[in-house]
Write a protein that holds these residues in place. Sequence first.
Motif, PDB file in Angstrom:
ATOM      1  N   SER A 184      -0.585  -6.756  45.791  1.00  0.00           N
ATOM      2  CA  SER A 184      -0.198  -5.541  46.493  1.00  0.00           C
ATOM      3  C   SER A 184      -0.957  -5.337  47.788  1.00  0.00           C
ATOM      4  O   SER A 184      -0.729  -4.370  48.490  1.00  0.00           O
ATOM      5  CB  SER A 184      -0.431  -4.317  45.598  1.00  0.00           C
ATOM      6  N   GLU A 185      -1.904  -6.214  48.105  1.00  0.00           N
ATOM      7  CA  GLU A 185      -2.715  -6.065  49.301  1.00  0.00           C
ATOM      8  C   GLU A 185      -2.385  -7.149  50.309  1.00  0.00           C
ATOM      9  O   GLU A 185      -1.950  -8.231  49.951  1.00  0.00           O
ATOM     10  CB  GLU A 185      -4.204  -6.127  48.948  1.00  0.00           C
ATOM     11  N   ARG A 186      -2.609  -6.868  51.571  1.00  0.00           N
ATOM     12  CA  ARG A 186      -2.400  -7.833  52.640  1.00  0.00           C
ATOM     13  C   ARG A 186      -3.698  -7.947  53.434  1.00  0.00           C
ATOM     14  O   ARG A 186      -4.273  -6.952  53.840  1.00  0.00           O
ATOM     15  CB  ARG A 186      -1.268  -7.405  53.576  1.00  0.00           C
ATOM     16  N   PRO A 187      -4.170  -9.154  53.686  1.00  0.00           N
ATOM     17  CA  PRO A 187      -5.404  -9.312  54.454  1.00  0.00           C
ATOM     18  C   PRO A 187      -5.194  -8.956  55.920  1.00  0.00           C
ATOM     19  O   PRO A 187      -4.203  -9.332  56.520  1.00  0.00           O
ATOM     20  CB  PRO A 187      -5.726 -10.812  54.302  1.00  0.00           C
ATOM     21  N   ASP A 188      -6.143  -8.215  56.489  1.00  0.00           N
ATOM     22  CA  ASP A 188      -6.096  -7.889  57.910  1.00  0.00           C
ATOM     23  C   ASP A 188      -6.837  -8.915  58.743  1.00  0.00           C
ATOM     24  O   ASP A 188      -6.688  -8.974  59.957  1.00  0.00           O
ATOM     25  CB  ASP A 188      -6.703  -6.502  58.156  1.00  0.00           C
ATOM     26  N   SER A 189      -7.668  -9.702  58.114  1.00  0.00           N
ATOM     27  CA  SER A 189      -8.422 -10.729  58.825  1.00  0.00           C
ATOM     28  C   SER A 189      -8.721 -11.852  57.838  1.00  0.00           C
ATOM     29  O   SER A 189      -8.276 -11.823  56.701  1.00  0.00           O
ATOM     30  CB  SER A 189      -9.716 -10.148  59.393  1.00  0.00           C
ATOM     31  N   VAL A 190      -9.481 -12.831  58.276  1.00  0.00           N
ATOM     32  CA  VAL A 190      -9.821 -13.957  57.407  1.00  0.00           C
ATOM     33  C   VAL A 190     -10.651 -13.460  56.233  1.00  0.00           C
ATOM     34  O   VAL A 190     -11.650 -12.759  56.410  1.00  0.00           O
ATOM     35  CB  VAL A 190     -10.592 -15.028  58.199  1.00  0.00           C
ATOM     36  N   ALA A 191     -10.270 -13.811  55.023  1.00  0.00           N
ATOM     37  CA  ALA A 191     -10.947 -13.329  53.822  1.00  0.00           C
ATOM     38  C   ALA A 191     -12.162 -14.191  53.508  1.00  0.00           C
ATOM     39  O   ALA A 191     -12.249 -15.361  53.877  1.00  0.00           O
ATOM     40  CB  ALA A 191      -9.982 -13.341  52.639  1.00  0.00           C
ATOM     41  N   LEU A 192     -13.122 -13.588  52.817  1.00  0.00           N
ATOM     42  CA  LEU A 192     -14.279 -14.327  52.365  1.00  0.00           C
ATOM     43  C   LEU A 192     -13.902 -15.201  51.188  1.00  0.00           C
ATOM     44  O   LEU A 192     -12.987 -14.900  50.433  1.00  0.00           O
ATOM     45  CB  LEU A 192     -15.392 -13.350  51.962  1.00  0.00           C
ATOM     46  N   ASP A 193     -14.648 -16.292  51.027  1.00  0.00           N
ATOM     47  CA  ASP A 193     -14.364 -17.163  49.894  1.00  0.00           C
ATOM     48  C   ASP A 193     -14.847 -16.490  48.606  1.00  0.00           C
ATOM     49  O   ASP A 193     -15.694 -15.589  48.638  1.00  0.00           O
ATOM     50  CB  ASP A 193     -15.050 -18.519  50.080  1.00  0.00           C
ATOM     51  N   PRO A 194     -14.327 -16.890  47.439  1.00  0.00           N
ATOM     52  CA  PRO A 194     -14.662 -16.221  46.162  1.00  0.00           C
ATOM     53  C   PRO A 194     -16.154 -16.202  45.854  1.00  0.00           C
ATOM     54  O   PRO A 194     -16.661 -15.230  45.296  1.00  0.00           O
ATOM     55  CB  PRO A 194     -13.883 -17.048  45.134  1.00  0.00           C
ATOM     56  N   GLU A 195     -16.892 -17.273  46.208  1.00  0.00           N
ATOM     57  CA  GLU A 195     -18.324 -17.301  45.908  1.00  0.00           C
ATOM     58  C   GLU A 195     -19.060 -16.225  46.716  1.00  0.00           C
ATOM     59  O   GLU A 195     -19.976 -15.573  46.203  1.00  0.00           O
ATOM     60  CB  GLU A 195     -18.896 -18.685  46.217  1.00  0.00           C
ATOM     61  N   THR A 196     -18.676 -16.053  47.970  1.00  0.00           N
ATOM     62  CA  THR A 196     -19.310 -15.020  48.795  1.00  0.00           C
ATOM     63  C   THR A 196     -19.023 -13.635  48.240  1.00  0.00           C
ATOM     64  O   THR A 196     -19.904 -12.768  48.196  1.00  0.00           O
ATOM     65  CB  THR A 196     -18.819 -15.122  50.241  1.00  0.00           C
ATOM     66  N   ALA A 198     -18.432 -12.880  45.146  1.00  0.00           N
ATOM     67  CA  ALA A 198     -19.224 -12.711  43.924  1.00  0.00           C
ATOM     68  C   ALA A 198     -20.679 -12.386  44.258  1.00  0.00           C
ATOM     69  O   ALA A 198     -21.305 -11.529  43.617  1.00  0.00           O
ATOM     70  CB  ALA A 198     -19.140 -13.979  43.073  1.00  0.00           C
ATOM     71  N   ASP A 199     -21.224 -13.049  45.287  1.00  0.00           N
ATOM     72  CA  ASP A 199     -22.610 -12.781  45.690  1.00  0.00           C
ATOM     73  C   ASP A 199     -22.765 -11.352  46.204  1.00  0.00           C
ATOM     74  O   ASP A 199     -23.742 -10.660  45.884  1.00  0.00           O
ATOM     75  CB  ASP A 199     -23.044 -13.771  46.773  1.00  0.00           C
ATOM     76  N   LEU A 200     -21.799 -10.882  47.004  1.00  0.00           N
ATOM     77  CA  LEU A 200     -21.859  -9.517  47.516  1.00  0.00           C
ATOM     78  C   LEU A 200     -21.723  -8.498  46.401  1.00  0.00           C
ATOM     79  O   LEU A 200     -22.414  -7.461  46.394  1.00  0.00           O
ATOM     80  CB  LEU A 200     -20.761  -9.304  48.566  1.00  0.00           C
ATOM     81  N   THR A 201     -20.854  -8.774  45.440  1.00  0.00           N
ATOM     82  CA  THR A 201     -20.680  -7.861  44.307  1.00  0.00           C
ATOM     83  C   THR A 201     -21.972  -7.729  43.521  1.00  0.00           C
ATOM     84  O   THR A 201     -22.398  -6.621  43.151  1.00  0.00           O
ATOM     85  CB  THR A 201     -19.559  -8.366  43.396  1.00  0.00           C
ATOM     86  N   GLU A 202     -22.610  -8.871  43.264  1.00  0.00           N
ATOM     87  CA  GLU A 202     -23.881  -8.844  42.528  1.00  0.00           C
ATOM     88  C   GLU A 202     -24.953  -8.090  43.308  1.00  0.00           C
ATOM     89  O   GLU A 202     -25.743  -7.334  42.740  1.00  0.00           O
ATOM     90  CB  GLU A 202     -24.342 -10.278  42.263  1.00  0.00           C
ATOM     91  N   LEU A 203     -24.973  -8.263  44.641  1.00  0.00           N
ATOM     92  CA  LEU A 203     -25.963  -7.578  45.470  1.00  0.00           C
ATOM     93  C   LEU A 203     -25.804  -6.068  45.386  1.00  0.00           C
ATOM     94  O   LEU A 203     -26.791  -5.326  45.187  1.00  0.00           O
ATOM     95  CB  LEU A 203     -25.824  -8.044  46.920  1.00  0.00           C
ATOM     96  N   PHE A 204     -24.588  -5.561  45.519  1.00  0.00           N
ATOM     97  CA  PHE A 204     -24.366  -4.113  45.494  1.00  0.00           C
ATOM     98  C   PHE A 204     -24.586  -3.536  44.100  1.00  0.00           C
ATOM     99  O   PHE A 204     -24.990  -2.375  43.961  1.00  0.00           O
ATOM    100  CB  PHE A 204     -22.952  -3.796  45.993  1.00  0.00           C
TER     101      PHE A 204
END
Length: 247
Positions: A184-196, A198-204
């Motif tokens: 249901s979503e459309r990217p507005d720019s280049v998306a981050l890779d899944p590993e990045t 996951a790292d950001l999710t863990e950080l927050f």
Amino acid sequence: MDAIPLALDGYLATEAEPGDREDTASWRLNCSAGTDHLVEEAVVPCTTVEPEIARALLTERQPGDLLRVIGHLTLPDTADGVIRLHADSLEVLWEAPLLDTNEDDADTATDTDADRNSAIAALAESLTSFGQATPGPGQSIRIHISPTGALGSGLEHCHSFDISPTLAHRLADYVDAMNCYLDSERPDSVALDPETIADLTELFEDIDLIGLTNTVLNATRPECRPAVTQAMDDMFGDVPAPEDTDP
């Protein structure tokens, strides 16, 4: 008139027919230009005197097969004559799947044809625009799109596109970016890779919001604390009020 060496890709328009002599065959090749600057569809009559090619066309090939025909094109001596491509070799690029002809399924198939064909048309239009009709210098990459099943009279929904390796990499990046988002979503720019991601999710998840709030408010002048508290509340949800923090 001299014959012109030519290699041509196209879909087998109808079943091949035996020629006037044994081990010969004739057929029609439906070719799609895939560009706004040329005639979109052309049907080229083909013949062969090569026994192996004739037998393959008469016994193995079916309408909708994508073929690469290499041979010599002969032009007519008169205005009302017919051009023909005399095949010396034949390569099968894609085989059309056999179509289930059960009449009970005919209505269901018809109901889905319109949606499928409109989707093919939209994809063909976007790929034509993406490739700007010319692949550029160097080696190119060919993309074929068509309906599944025996095509028969549906060859107008078959398209071929040539793009450069650079454009192919860009197209792959766009597909990868789409895969990082929900349907249901459309990217507005280049998306981050899944590993990045996951790292950001863990950080927050490891952030101590109360400790962060105290640190920010203790460094804020008292008269500005309500506005800062509201801003942090809008960003992170409920945060401690100024009076709940250390002075």
